[in-house]
Motif scaffolding. Structure first.
Motif, PDB file in Angstrom:
ATOM      1  N   VAL A   1       1.022  -1.171  -0.130  1.00 15.13           N
ATOM      2  CA  VAL A   1       0.114   0.133  -0.112  1.00 15.13           C
ATOM      3  C   VAL A   1       0.881   1.262   0.120  1.00 15.13           C
ATOM      4  CG1 VAL A   1      -1.532   1.385   1.456  1.00 15.13           C
ATOM      5  CG2 VAL A   1      -1.830  -1.172   1.209  1.00 15.13           C
ATOM      6  N   SER A   2       0.674   2.074  -0.930  1.00 15.91           N
ATOM      7  CA  SER A   2       1.361   3.472  -0.931  1.00 15.91           C
ATOM      8  C   SER A   2       0.378   4.484  -0.565  1.00 15.91           C
ATOM      9  CB  SER A   2       1.724   3.611  -2.418  1.00 15.91           C
ATOM     10  OG  SER A   2       2.568   4.925  -2.468  1.00 15.91           O
ATOM     11  N   ILE A   3       0.973   5.292   0.412  1.00 19.35           N
ATOM     12  CA  ILE A   3       0.097   6.295   1.188  1.00 19.35           C
ATOM     13  C   ILE A   3       1.000   7.844   0.651  1.00 19.35           C
ATOM     14  CG2 ILE A   3      -1.082   7.413   3.048  1.00 19.35           C
ATOM     15  CD1 ILE A   3      -1.272   4.575   4.126  1.00 19.35           C
ATOM     16  N   ARG A   4       0.518   8.611  -0.217  1.00 20.87           N
ATOM     17  CA  ARG A   4       1.380   9.809  -0.469  1.00 20.87           C
ATOM     18  C   ARG A   4       0.562  11.022  -0.480  1.00 20.87           C
ATOM     19  NH1 ARG A   4       5.933   8.091  -3.335  1.00 20.87           N
ATOM     20  NH2 ARG A   4       6.148   6.085  -3.525  1.00 20.87           N
ATOM     21  N   ASP A   5       1.132  11.977   0.533  1.00 23.44           N
ATOM     22  CA  ASP A   5       0.503  13.169   0.767  1.00 23.44           C
ATOM     23  C   ASP A   5       1.073  14.334  -0.208  1.00 23.44           C
ATOM     24  OD1 ASP A   5       2.961  13.670   2.163  1.00 23.44           O
ATOM     25  OD2 ASP A   5       2.142  14.581   3.888  1.00 23.44           O
ATOM     26  N   ALA A   6       1.797  14.028  -1.164  1.00 28.45           N
ATOM     27  CA  ALA A   6       2.414  15.090  -1.999  1.00 28.45           C
ATOM     28  C   ALA A   6       2.790  14.496  -3.295  1.00 28.45           C
ATOM     29  CB  ALA A   6       3.990  15.660  -1.552  1.00 28.45           C
ATOM     30  N   GLU A   7       2.526  15.389  -4.144  1.00 33.88           N
ATOM     31  CA  GLU A   7       3.082  15.232  -5.699  1.00 33.88           C
ATOM     32  C   GLU A   7       3.625  16.418  -6.352  1.00 33.88           C
ATOM     33  OE1 GLU A   7      -1.104  16.149  -7.933  1.00 33.88           O
ATOM     34  OE2 GLU A   7      -1.157  14.396  -6.679  1.00 33.88           O
ATOM     35  N   HIS A   8       4.561  15.981  -7.206  1.00 38.52           N
ATOM     36  CA  HIS A   8       5.442  16.947  -8.115  1.00 38.52           C
ATOM     37  C   HIS A   8       4.614  17.961  -8.825  1.00 38.52           C
ATOM     38  CE1 HIS A   8       9.652  16.318  -7.122  1.00 38.52           C
ATOM     39  NE2 HIS A   8       9.316  15.008  -7.014  1.00 38.52           N
ATOM     40  N   LYS A   9       5.003  19.178  -8.894  1.00 38.57           N
ATOM     41  CA  LYS A   9       4.143  19.977  -9.727  1.00 38.57           C
ATOM     42  C   LYS A   9       4.880  19.481 -11.458  1.00 38.57           C
ATOM     43  CE  LYS A   9       3.381  23.826  -6.613  1.00 38.57           C
ATOM     44  NZ  LYS A   9       3.865  25.070  -6.434  1.00 38.57           N
ATOM     45  N   MET A  10       4.200  20.087 -12.308  1.00 39.37           N
ATOM     46  CA  MET A  10       4.470  19.552 -13.842  1.00 39.37           C
ATOM     47  C   MET A  10       4.557  20.449 -14.526  1.00 39.37           C
ATOM     48  SD  MET A  10       2.776  15.968 -13.688  1.00 39.37           S
ATOM     49  CE  MET A  10       1.050  16.325 -12.777  1.00 39.37           C
ATOM     50  N   ALA A  11       5.284  21.682 -14.504  1.00 44.30           N
ATOM     51  CA  ALA A  11       5.481  22.580 -15.257  1.00 44.30           C
ATOM     52  C   ALA A  11       6.288  22.237 -16.373  1.00 44.30           C
ATOM     53  CB  ALA A  11       5.857  24.136 -14.755  1.00 44.30           C
ATOM     54  N   LYS A  12       6.197  22.513 -17.622  1.00 46.47           N
ATOM     55  CA  LYS A  12       6.925  22.128 -18.648  1.00 46.47           C
ATOM     56  C   LYS A  12       8.132  22.832 -19.025  1.00 46.47           C
ATOM     57  CE  LYS A  12       4.644  24.774 -22.462  1.00 46.47           C
ATOM     58  NZ  LYS A  12       3.737  24.631 -23.567  1.00 46.47           N
ATOM     59  N   ASP A  13       8.265  23.928 -18.208  1.00 45.24           N
ATOM     60  CA  ASP A  13       9.517  24.964 -18.404  1.00 45.24           C
ATOM     61  C   ASP A  13      10.713  24.790 -17.401  1.00 45.24           C
ATOM     62  OD1 ASP A  13       8.016  25.902 -16.484  1.00 45.24           O
ATOM     63  OD2 ASP A  13       8.441  27.973 -16.978  1.00 45.24           O
ATOM     64  N   GLU A  14      10.357  23.463 -16.610  1.00 45.77           N
ATOM     65  CA  GLU A  14      11.509  23.278 -15.589  1.00 45.77           C
ATOM     66  C   GLU A  14      11.454  21.826 -15.374  1.00 45.77           C
ATOM     67  OE1 GLU A  14      12.569  24.604 -10.946  1.00 45.77           O
ATOM     68  OE2 GLU A  14      10.706  25.229 -11.858  1.00 45.77           O
ATOM     69  N   LYS A  15      12.711  21.108 -15.150  1.00 46.51           N
ATOM     70  CA  LYS A  15      12.852  19.683 -14.873  1.00 46.51           C
ATOM     71  C   LYS A  15      11.847  19.560 -13.586  1.00 46.51           C
ATOM     72  CE  LYS A  15      17.311  19.090 -16.553  1.00 46.51           C
ATOM     73  NZ  LYS A  15      18.703  18.860 -16.240  1.00 46.51           N
ATOM     74  N   ILE A  16      11.153  18.363 -13.766  1.00 42.29           N
ATOM     75  CA  ILE A  16      10.340  17.758 -12.601  1.00 42.29           C
ATOM     76  C   ILE A  16      10.991  17.690 -11.377  1.00 42.29           C
ATOM     77  CG2 ILE A  16       8.660  16.117 -11.985  1.00 42.29           C
ATOM     78  CD1 ILE A  16       7.806  15.600 -14.625  1.00 42.29           C
ATOM     79  N   GLN A  17      12.106  17.182 -11.417  1.00 42.79           N
ATOM     80  CA  GLN A  17      12.813  16.925 -10.288  1.00 42.79           C
ATOM     81  C   GLN A  17      13.134  18.094  -9.385  1.00 42.79           C
ATOM     82  OE1 GLN A  17      16.123  14.568 -11.363  1.00 42.79           O
ATOM     83  NE2 GLN A  17      17.361  16.241 -11.976  1.00 42.79           N
ATOM     84  N   LEU A  18      13.211  19.292 -10.133  1.00 40.28           N
ATOM     85  CA  LEU A  18      13.631  20.612  -9.450  1.00 40.28           C
ATOM     86  C   LEU A  18      12.258  21.299  -8.846  1.00 40.28           C
ATOM     87  CD1 LEU A  18      16.407  21.647 -11.956  1.00 40.28           C
ATOM     88  CD2 LEU A  18      16.591  20.400  -9.715  1.00 40.28           C
ATOM     89  N   GLN A  19      11.047  20.841  -9.439  1.00 40.29           N
ATOM     90  CA  GLN A  19       9.931  21.519  -9.156  1.00 40.29           C
ATOM     91  C   GLN A  19       9.568  21.292  -7.556  1.00 40.29           C
ATOM     92  OE1 GLN A  19       6.941  21.926 -12.186  1.00 40.29           O
ATOM     93  NE2 GLN A  19       8.346  21.349 -13.609  1.00 40.29           N
ATOM     94  N   SER A  20       8.625  21.984  -7.053  1.00 37.82           N
ATOM     95  CA  SER A  20       8.185  22.011  -5.564  1.00 37.82           C
ATOM     96  C   SER A  20       6.928  20.895  -5.965  1.00 37.82           C
ATOM     97  CB  SER A  20       7.684  23.398  -5.076  1.00 37.82           C
ATOM     98  OG  SER A  20       6.924  23.830  -5.791  1.00 37.82           O
ATOM     99  N   VAL A  21       6.488  20.645  -4.587  1.00 37.42           N
ATOM    100  CA  VAL A  21       5.456  19.688  -4.424  1.00 37.42           C
ATOM    101  C   VAL A  21       4.197  20.289  -4.009  1.00 37.42           C
ATOM    102  CG1 VAL A  21       6.991  17.724  -4.247  1.00 37.42           C
ATOM    103  CG2 VAL A  21       5.955  19.020  -2.337  1.00 37.42           C
ATOM    104  N   ASN A  22       2.698  19.845  -4.510  1.00 33.64           N
ATOM    105  CA  ASN A  22       1.718  20.060  -3.541  1.00 33.64           C
ATOM    106  C   ASN A  22       1.505  19.062  -2.508  1.00 33.64           C
ATOM    107  OD1 ASN A  22       1.041  22.093  -5.712  1.00 33.64           O
ATOM    108  ND2 ASN A  22       0.406  20.825  -7.227  1.00 33.64           N
ATOM    109  N   SER A  23       1.002  19.461  -1.428  1.00 38.70           N
ATOM    110  CA  SER A  23       1.089  18.608  -0.177  1.00 38.70           C
ATOM    111  C   SER A  23      -0.388  18.866   0.161  1.00 38.70           C
ATOM    112  CB  SER A  23       1.883  18.914   0.734  1.00 38.70           C
ATOM    113  OG  SER A  23       3.247  18.723   0.336  1.00 38.70           O
TER     114      SER A  23
END
Length: 98
Positions: A17-39
């Motif tokens: 079971v995976s319980i995840r309270d955050a997800e990455h933002k996905m703007a196209k003008d920046e690498k996903i790994q460098l973007q903040s998250v929505n929690s």
């Protein structure tokens, strides 16, 4: 956990079971790994049973006495009432517990 995850007493959580309270933002003008998250906080009530391979995403509210069938997806749009059985991707009401 990035925000908060609360799990009530006597809750059972099966394997994978995976319980995840955050997800990455996905703007196209920046690498996903460098973007903040929505929690957003996740609340799981008392006497809940979460089946194997279920994914619970940010903002989810699983009320007391709920059973979530295996291989299900719960998200903040899921309308989950207490003492009912849900399954699917996304979850749907199967029936009330008796």
């Amino acid at each position: 956990c990035n925000a908060k995850i609360s799990i009530g007493k006597d809750t059972l959580i099966a394997e994978n079971v995976s319980i995840r309270d955050a997800e990455h933002k996905m703007a196209k003008d920046e690498k996903i790994q460098l973007q903040s998250v929505n929690s957003e906080e996740i609340k799981i009530g008392k006497d809940v049973w979460i089946g194997a391979n279920t994914l619970i995403l940010r903002g989810s509210l699983v009320k007391d006495g709920v059973v979530i069938g295996g291989n299900s997806l719960v998200n903040r749009k899921s309308k989950i009432e207490a003492f009912c059985i849900y399954a699917g991707s996304p979850v749907k009401l199967i029936k009330e517990r008796v």
